[in-house]
Write a protein that holds these residues in place. Sequence first.
Motif, PDB file in Angstrom:
ATOM      1  N   UNK A 147       0.823  -1.217   0.000  1.00 12.26           N
ATOM      2  CA  UNK A 147       0.000   0.000   0.000  1.00 12.26           C
ATOM      3  C   UNK A 147       0.856   1.267   0.000  1.00 12.26           C
ATOM      4  N   UNK A 148       2.119   1.164  -0.460  1.00 15.33           N
ATOM      5  CA  UNK A 148       3.044   2.295  -0.374  1.00 15.33           C
ATOM      6  C   UNK A 148       2.557   3.500  -1.172  1.00 15.33           C
ATOM      7  N   UNK A 149       1.886   3.283  -2.308  1.00 14.73           N
ATOM      8  CA  UNK A 149       1.438   4.392  -3.144  1.00 14.73           C
ATOM      9  C   UNK A 149       0.499   5.343  -2.422  1.00 14.73           C
ATOM     10  N   UNK A 150      -0.691   4.885  -2.027  1.00 13.14           N
ATOM     11  CA  UNK A 150      -1.609   5.796  -1.339  1.00 13.14           C
ATOM     12  C   UNK A 150      -1.084   6.296   0.004  1.00 13.14           C
ATOM     13  N   UNK A 151      -0.381   5.445   0.755  1.00 15.00           N
ATOM     14  CA  UNK A 151       0.119   5.892   2.060  1.00 15.00           C
ATOM     15  C   UNK A 151       1.148   7.003   1.899  1.00 15.00           C
ATOM     16  N   UNK A 152       2.047   6.862   0.930  1.00 16.23           N
ATOM     17  CA  UNK A 152       3.063   7.891   0.717  1.00 16.23           C
ATOM     18  C   UNK A 152       2.435   9.175   0.193  1.00 16.23           C
ATOM     19  N   UNK A 153       1.433   9.039  -0.669  1.00 21.63           N
ATOM     20  CA  UNK A 153       0.775  10.231  -1.215  1.00 21.63           C
ATOM     21  C   UNK A 153       0.062  11.012  -0.116  1.00 21.63           C
ATOM     22  N   UNK A 154      -0.605  10.287   0.790  1.00 21.48           N
ATOM     23  CA  UNK A 154      -1.297  10.959   1.895  1.00 21.48           C
ATOM     24  C   UNK A 154      -0.303  11.619   2.834  1.00 21.48           C
TER      25      UNK A 154
END
Length: 266
Positions: A147-154
Amino acid sequence: MMAAPIATALVLVAMHSHLGYHVVRRGVIFVDIALAQVAAFGVAIALLMGGEIGTGTTWAVALGSTFLGALLISRTRTRNHTVPQEAYIGIIYAVFSAAMILVLTQVPHGGEEIRHLLVGAILWVTWPVFFKTAALYGLMGLLLWIWRGPLLRISTNPRGARSAGLRLRRWDLLFYMILGTVVTSSVQIAGVLLVFTLLVVPTVMGMRLFGGMRVQFLYTLAVGVLAVAIGSAASYALDLPTGAAIVCTFGLLLGAQVLIEPYLKK
């Protein structure tokens, strides 16, 4: 004798350094110590029920308590920031700290248990505990990678994440549950103070010197290994509590870096 504690401390450094990046970028610096304190409250409840630190029952009660804290914190994110989220996190920390003290006053040797939950007992970690901790952190690390994509974006651009349709509160709850799962294990090993230090200090030191996330992470690992080695050696040589010695070493390294940074950047 010190091999298992040092190996465990290095695993803690690697896992907490990555989580610390998200925590610092989100600007919720004290969320980790608040969750660690909620986990400590859960441990106190387990002790009141006759449990012992390090058992599966105590871990389960602490994890349930931490998930409650994760739910509360995820619900405090607002758009208008009339009341900063850190204010709610501070309230959660204070309330659960007081509740832990109240519970432990009803437990035999409660004062000793409070000291244990603050500074931990990492010196007495065994290899089975190390392997169990490494396996759990490996699983949590895998989830963070998936889930690195959404977590990093947030963490880096919450407005953009909201505009892209991400439901921030749901992702916040997921992130805090992962953080809470890690912290629940860490607190019983290292104590609240060392857990907070591992999450924040190496990350802050990395961010002060480097811009790239990968370089920052490698630097935090190096700083963590150095602090654990120096703190553990000082603890062994001077007969000091290991967790407290490592925390103070992190503080000294941060202070030294701040002093020499102007020369490093020339």
